[in-house]
Design a protein around this motif. Structure first.
Motif, PDB file in Angstrom:
ATOM      1  N   ASN A  48       0.805  -1.223   0.000  1.00 57.10           N
ATOM      2  CA  ASN A  48       0.000   0.000   0.000  1.00 57.10           C
ATOM      3  C   ASN A  48       0.835   1.269   0.000  1.00 57.10           C
ATOM      4  O   ASN A  48       0.306   2.347  -0.229  1.00 57.10           O
ATOM      5  CB  ASN A  48      -0.920   0.033   1.226  1.00 57.10           C
ATOM      6  N   ASN A  57      -1.305  -4.602  -0.853  1.00 55.50           N
ATOM      7  CA  ASN A  57      -2.484  -4.176  -1.598  1.00 55.50           C
ATOM      8  C   ASN A  57      -3.100  -5.422  -2.249  1.00 55.50           C
ATOM      9  O   ASN A  57      -2.610  -6.544  -2.070  1.00 55.50           O
ATOM     10  CB  ASN A  57      -2.122  -3.080  -2.615  1.00 55.50           C
ATOM     11  N   ASP A  80      -6.952  -4.816  -8.844  1.00 56.24           N
ATOM     12  CA  ASP A  80      -7.372  -3.542  -8.262  1.00 56.24           C
ATOM     13  C   ASP A  80      -8.744  -3.064  -8.735  1.00 56.24           C
ATOM     14  O   ASP A  80      -9.175  -1.964  -8.412  1.00 56.24           O
ATOM     15  CB  ASP A  80      -6.327  -2.461  -8.520  1.00 56.24           C
ATOM     16  N   VAL A 113      -3.321  -0.627  -7.483  1.00 56.94           N
ATOM     17  CA  VAL A 113      -3.933   0.658  -7.170  1.00 56.94           C
ATOM     18  C   VAL A 113      -4.934   0.971  -8.271  1.00 56.94           C
ATOM     19  O   VAL A 113      -4.567   1.067  -9.437  1.00 56.94           O
ATOM     20  CB  VAL A 113      -2.885   1.794  -7.077  1.00 56.94           C
ATOM     21  N   MET A 117      -6.952   7.406  -9.609  1.00 59.71           N
ATOM     22  CA  MET A 117      -7.236   7.377  -8.177  1.00 59.71           C
ATOM     23  C   MET A 117      -8.376   8.299  -7.761  1.00 59.71           C
ATOM     24  O   MET A 117      -9.076   8.008  -6.797  1.00 59.71           O
ATOM     25  CB  MET A 117      -5.978   7.715  -7.383  1.00 59.71           C
ATOM     26  N   ASN A 126      -9.166   2.258  -2.978  1.00 52.47           N
ATOM     27  CA  ASN A 126      -7.841   2.753  -2.610  1.00 52.47           C
ATOM     28  C   ASN A 126      -7.761   3.336  -1.201  1.00 52.47           C
ATOM     29  O   ASN A 126      -6.825   4.097  -0.914  1.00 52.47           O
ATOM     30  CB  ASN A 126      -7.390   3.826  -3.622  1.00 52.47           C
ATOM     31  N   ILE A 129      -4.258   2.982   0.383  1.00 51.55           N
ATOM     32  CA  ILE A 129      -3.085   3.368  -0.385  1.00 51.55           C
ATOM     33  C   ILE A 129      -2.493   4.661   0.201  1.00 51.55           C
ATOM     34  O   ILE A 129      -3.220   5.610   0.468  1.00 51.55           O
ATOM     35  CB  ILE A 129      -3.428   3.573  -1.877  1.00 51.55           C
TER      36      ILE A 129
END
Length: 132
Positions: A48, A57, A80, A113, A117, A126, A129
Motif C-alpha cells: 500500500n 495491496n 485492483d 492501485v 485514483m 484505494n 493506499i
C-alpha cells in the motif's frame, strides 16, 4: 536507542530483501507511481505504500496466493478492480512474459492501485493506499 536500531534494521531489510520480488513480474522495476502529482516508480508494487513494507495491496495478496510467481491466472486477473488486467497494466497483455524475459510493452499502470485514483469507483478501493 534500541528502537532506532530496530527501525533501521527493518528499513534496511525491506529495501534490501523485497526488491527481488520485482524481478518476478513484468516491468517490476518500472511500475509508475499512480499518486497525483507524483513522478517516479512505485517500488513496493505489492504494498500500500510506495517504498514497500507494511500491508499488501490487492495485487500483493494475489501475487502471494499465486506462490509469488507470475502466472497466467495472476496476469489475467484485475486485482485492483479498475477494469484493466494485471497483465495490461504491467505490459504483458497476452500473459506470455516469463521471468528474465523482456515484456512486450512498458507498464502503463499499477496492478494494485485502482486508477485513476480520483475516480469515484476507485476511491473506495484505494482507501489504504499511502501517497507520499
Amino acid at each position: 536507542m534500541k528502537f532506532i536500531i530496530l527501525g533501521l534494521f527493518l528499513f534496511v531489510g525491506t529495501c534490501v530483501t523485497f526488491p527481488s520480488f520485482r524481478d518476478r513480474i513484468p516491468n517490476g522495476n518500472g511500475v509508475p507511481n499512480p499518486c497525483k502529482g507524483s513522478s517516479g516508480m512505485w517500488e513496493g508494487v505489492g504494498h500500500n505504500i510506495q517504498i514497500g513494507g507494511g500491508p499488501r495491496n490487492a495485487f500483493g495478496k494475489d501475487f502471494a496466493a499465486a506462490g509469488s510467481k507470475w502466472t497466467v491466472e495472476l496476469c489475467s486477473k484485475d486485482s485492483d478492480s479498475d477494469g484493466r488486467t494485471n497483465g495490461e497494466e504491467l505490459g504483458d497483455p497476452n500473459c506470455t512474459w516469463t521471468k528474465g524475459g523482456a515484456p512486450s510493452a512498458k507498464a502503463t499502470g499499477h496492478p494494485g492501485v485502482c486508477e485513476p485514483m480520483d475516480q469515484d469507483s476507485c476511491k473506495s478501493v484505494n482507501t489504504r493506499i499511502v501517497c507520499l
